[in-house]
Enzyme design. Sequence first.
Site, PDB file in Angstrom:
ATOM      1  N   THR A   5      39.604  34.873  37.479  1.00  0.00           N
ATOM      2  CA  THR A   5      40.314  33.656  37.100  1.00  0.00           C
ATOM      3  C   THR A   5      41.648  33.637  37.812  1.00  0.00           C
ATOM      4  OG1 THR A   5      39.352  33.587  34.905  1.00  0.00           O
ATOM      5  CG2 THR A   5      41.442  32.475  35.165  1.00  0.00           C
ATOM      6  N   CYS A 164      41.252  34.891  47.551  1.00  0.00           N
ATOM      7  CA  CYS A 164      40.650  35.672  46.464  1.00  0.00           C
ATOM      8  C   CYS A 164      39.192  35.259  46.255  1.00  0.00           C
ATOM      9  CB  CYS A 164      41.447  35.456  45.174  1.00  0.00           C
ATOM     10  SG  CYS A 164      40.738  36.314  43.750  1.00  0.00           S
TER      11      CYS A 164
END
Length: 176
Positions: A5, A164
């Site tokens: 996340t 990411c």
Amino acid sequence: MFRGTTIVAVRRGDRVSVAGDGQVTFGDSTILKHGAKKIRRLYNGEVIVGFAGSVADAMTLSQKFEEKLEQYGGNLKRAAVELAQEWRKDKILRKLEALLIAADKKDTLLISGTGEVIEPDEDVIGIGSGGNYAMAAALALRYNTDLDTEEIARKALEIASKICVYTNNNITVETL
């Protein structure tokens, strides 16, 4: 375990935006969901929270935080401190693995399970797997552009999603 996340909060003047990506990753290699909503409005829309960590743990803590906001009349700092204390002391809650960013019109806070309630020195904070990338991008955009908080938060997450692997570009933004 579910992971992956990125949440970022950006404050400028009397506006604050909190943004999160939509990816839910199982283990290290399986994307289970692309459009998860990790940003919520609480307390009649006056508080925005974003959460990172285990999905079930984050939802549990978000609900607990909402209870604390109700209990303390929407006082963000008091509710955050009370949640952090309960989180640290409670045998069950102590095992939950999540972080929360909470923001209202005046304050932005990071709340952790180790009992910390941190108000960042800068008007930007990031959490989660891509949080550092998003935070760095948001700081650069905040100090070097005239973009509003929503645009900064969105662009910061777009940049983080290119770096990411646990962050995608299906972005949710809430602004006060």
